[in-house]
Each structure stands twice: as structure tokens, then as C-alpha cells.
Design a protein around this motif. Structure first.
Motif, PDB file in Angstrom:
ATOM      1  N   PHE A  21       9.630   6.076   7.066  1.00  0.00           N
ATOM      2  CA  PHE A  21       8.434   5.585   6.388  1.00  0.00           C
ATOM      3  C   PHE A  21       7.867   6.653   5.452  1.00  0.00           C
ATOM      4  O   PHE A  21       7.582   6.389   4.278  1.00  0.00           O
ATOM      5  N   GLN A  24      10.271   7.418   2.392  1.00  0.00           N
ATOM      6  CA  GLN A  24      10.290   6.359   1.388  1.00  0.00           C
ATOM      7  C   GLN A  24       8.962   6.307   0.628  1.00  0.00           C
ATOM      8  O   GLN A  24       8.942   6.061  -0.585  1.00  0.00           O
ATOM      9  N   TRP A  25       7.867   6.519   1.340  1.00  0.00           N
ATOM     10  CA  TRP A  25       6.565   6.502   0.668  1.00  0.00           C
ATOM     11  C   TRP A  25       6.487   7.585  -0.402  1.00  0.00           C
ATOM     12  O   TRP A  25       5.961   7.370  -1.495  1.00  0.00           O
ATOM     13  N   PHE A  29      11.974   4.104  -3.609  1.00  0.00           N
ATOM     14  CA  PHE A  29      12.793   3.038  -3.019  1.00  0.00           C
ATOM     15  C   PHE A  29      14.280   3.304  -3.175  1.00  0.00           C
ATOM     16  O   PHE A  29      14.747   3.746  -4.223  1.00  0.00           O
ATOM     17  N   TYR A  34      16.243   1.306   2.688  1.00  0.00           N
ATOM     18  CA  TYR A  34      15.290   0.252   3.019  1.00  0.00           C
ATOM     19  C   TYR A  34      15.872  -0.732   4.026  1.00  0.00           C
ATOM     20  O   TYR A  34      15.187  -1.168   4.963  1.00  0.00           O
ATOM     21  N   TYR A  37      15.806   0.875   7.290  1.00  0.00           N
ATOM     22  CA  TYR A  37      14.410   0.891   7.743  1.00  0.00           C
ATOM     23  C   TYR A  37      14.009  -0.460   8.335  1.00  0.00           C
ATOM     24  O   TYR A  37      13.323  -0.527   9.369  1.00  0.00           O
ATOM     25  N   SER A  41      12.734  -1.580  11.981  1.00  0.00           N
ATOM     26  CA  SER A  41      11.534  -2.399  12.164  1.00  0.00           C
ATOM     27  C   SER A  41      11.779  -3.481  13.209  1.00  0.00           C
ATOM     28  O   SER A  41      10.880  -3.831  13.987  1.00  0.00           O
ATOM     29  N   LYS A 169       3.331   0.020  -2.709  1.00  0.00           N
ATOM     30  CA  LYS A 169       4.057   0.729  -1.656  1.00  0.00           C
ATOM     31  C   LYS A 169       3.713   0.164  -0.275  1.00  0.00           C
ATOM     32  O   LYS A 169       4.580   0.021   0.582  1.00  0.00           O
ATOM     33  N   TYR A 173       6.526  -0.995   2.239  1.00  0.00           N
ATOM     34  CA  TYR A 173       6.860  -0.124   3.361  1.00  0.00           C
ATOM     35  C   TYR A 173       6.020  -0.359   4.616  1.00  0.00           C
ATOM     36  O   TYR A 173       6.363   0.147   5.683  1.00  0.00           O
ATOM     37  N   PRO A 177       7.896  -4.805   6.393  1.00  0.00           N
ATOM     38  CA  PRO A 177       8.558  -4.430   7.652  1.00  0.00           C
ATOM     39  C   PRO A 177       7.837  -4.982   8.886  1.00  0.00           C
ATOM     40  O   PRO A 177       8.495  -5.373   9.862  1.00  0.00           O
TER      41      PRO A 177
END
Length: 297
Positions: A21, A24-25, A29, A34, A37, A41, A169, A173, A177
Motif C-alpha cells: 500500500f 504504490q501510494w 501504479f 496492483y 495487491y 486484499s 489514489k 489503493y 481493494p
């Protein structure tokens, strides 16, 4: 301080999910990252399920912190599992009293019903289990009531902070998720019970072998309903002891293979269409009753 050493794996998943997290933040991207990720999730929903059955820590304050972490990555205050899952689904196991029963609105098991189920079931759970549960706590257990509200407050604050920082975002993110996590866990519940026989001792659930390594043995669903207080790390050995008593068609090797065969191929190939053990039992009982009526006549 862990109750079970196997939950080191849970802590590793928490660390990986949090790290992904943050990265990626900050760095932007990437499709591969992703997708991975989103897979984690989904695992968050299973960890939430496990933690609600057996808290992973011996210390209350650590369990509360874990509640908060799971809440913000799952996207729902995790106390909601107590009335909907622990107290209702495990008590009734897809029977008529189960708020989440798969045949509540349709006996079909097709792609339309599959896609509708998560939203409809989520609404029913909130209306008939979560809201009455919180009203009960407010009247009888204020400490737990405010602890649950604390989870809600943490979730609202989490969403507010990241949407203020960057709504794009946050959507990508945080929010998506969370929705994947919630949607998939309700989908798991559906396919694990639909067209099984809720009255059977061993054939009330469908088991998926291929998901067990990644999803904390969540595929061993029959034994989980038989012994809900068993830690997820102990379910493989327990499943092996009863596997011969479960109908072979309720032990699937591939979750995605089942989805493709049952909800896509079945549209074109009739032999892949789902057959309901529940309806077969009801029809058998009705036929037996008719036969008794004939004999009495």
C-alpha cells in the motif's frame, strides 16, 4: 504473545499488504503490483474471518490494534462478523434461519445469481444482523458497543485522510481493494454452500483445495463448520479424517476452475450445470411422503 505460532504467517501478510500500500501510494501504479495487491486484499478478508473466530494475540490491546488494521484494509468494521457470521451463519449453516442462506432469493446457481448474491446478502446482513446487534450492545454492553464504534471511527478517519490527500489514489489503493475484499469473501461463502445440502452432516459445504496455501486453509469448509473453534492451521489434518465421508463432487481442486465450469461453460454445455443436493433431498422427501399416502389409501 501469539496464541498460535502459525499466525506468524498472518503477520507476514499484514506486513506485505501494508508495504505494498505504502509503495504504490508513493511510487505510482503498476499493473503487476496492483494485481498482487488485490490478491492480498482477498487474503485480508480471510484473516478477518480467522481473527473473529480466534483472536491472534493473548493481549487485548494487540487484538484491538489488529481489529483496527483489519477494519481499514477490509473496509468494514470487523465486529460485523460477530452477528452475521459467528452467531448466525455458523449456528444455522445455510438453513432457513441463516440470514446469508444461498437460496434465500433463488434456488438457481448461475452467473446471474452469483453476481447478485454479494450485494443482496450484504444488505440483508446489515439490516437483520448488524443493526440489531449494535442496538442490543447499546442496551446491554456499553463497553463493547463503544469499542465497536471505535472501529467505525478508525475506518472513517482512514478514508477521510486518504481521500483528502488524493481522491484518485484513495479510490485505487484504498476503496477498490476494500470492495474486492468484501465482495470476494461473500462470493466464497456463496460457492462454498450453494447447491450443497444444509441438512447433511458432511455434505453441507463445498471444499476448495487449491486456495488453501494462500488463503489460510479457507478451502477446508466442511470441517470448519463442524469445528468452528479450531484454528485454521489445524484444519488440514482434521479434514483428512472426514474427507472420505464428503461427496466427491463437493471437494473441488480449483476454485477458478469451478467458477469457469459452473458459470461460463455451463451456459453452452448442459452437463456442467449445477445440481442441487438440497432440492434432491426435498424431492426425495416429497416422493417418500406421496408413497406413504398411497399406501395408506
Amino acid at each position: 504473545m501469539l496464541k498460535y505460532k502459525a499466525d506468524i504467517k498472518t503477520l507476514i501478510y499484514i506486513a506485505i499488504t501494508t508495504t505494498m500500500f505504502v509503495l504504490q501510494w508513493h511510487y505510482g501504479f503498476n499493473w503487476i503490483a496492483y494485481i498482487v495487491y488485490l490478491h492480498f486484499s482477498v487474503a485480508v478478508s480471510v484473516m478477518t474471518h480467522n481473527h473473529n473466530h480466534i483472536n491472534i494475540w493473548t493481549k487485548k490491546w494487540l487484538n484491538i490494534l489488529t481489529d483496527w488494521w483489519l477494519t481499514v484494509f477490509y473496509g468494514m468494521p470487523i465486529f460485523a462478523w460477530i452477528p452475521t457470521h459467528n452467531r448466525n451463519h455458523h449456528r444455522y449453516n445455510n438453513k432457513e434461519e441463516d440470514v446469508t442462506r444461498t437460496y434465500r432469493h433463488s434456488e438457481n446457481n448461475d452467473i446471474v445469481t452469483l453476481m447478485q448474491y454479494p450485494s443482496i446478502s450484504g444488505y440483508n446482513q446489515m439490516k437483520e444482523s448488524v443493526i440489531p446487534y449494535m442496538s442490543e450492545l447499546k442496551a446491554k454492553n456499553r463497553e463493547q458497543y463503544y469499542q465497536n464504534l471505535g472501529q467505525l471511527a478508525v475506518l472513517i478517519l482512514w478514508l477521510a485522510v486518504f481521500f483528502i490527500l488524493s481522491w484518485k489514489k484513495a479510490l485505487l489503493y484504498v476503496f477498490i481493494p476494500q470492495q474486492v475484499s468484501q465482495f470476494m469473501v461473500i462470493t466464497f461463502n456463496y460457492v462454498q454452500h450453494v447447491h450443497a445440502d444444509e441438512e447433511s452432516e458432511y455434505n453441507h459445504s463445498r471444499n476448495f483445495m487449491g486456495v488453501n496455501f494462500f488463503l489460510f486453509n479457507n478451502g477446508y469448509h466442511t470441517i470448519h463448520h463442524m469445528r468452528a473453534s479450531m484454528h485454521w492451521s489445524e484444519t488440514p489434518a482434521a479434514h483428512d479424517k472426514i474427507a472420505h465421508l464428503i461427496a466427491p463432487e463437493l471437494i473441488e481442486q480449483s476454485f477458478w476452475g469451478y467458477l469457469f465450469r459452473t458459470y461460463v461453460l455451463s451456459i453452452f454445455v448442459p452437463r456442467y450445470r449445477s445440481s442441487s443436493k438440497r432440492l434432491a433431498r426435498i424431492e426425495s422427501m416429497e416422493s417418500a411422503a406421496d408413497a406413504r399416502e398411497v399406501l395408506r389409501a
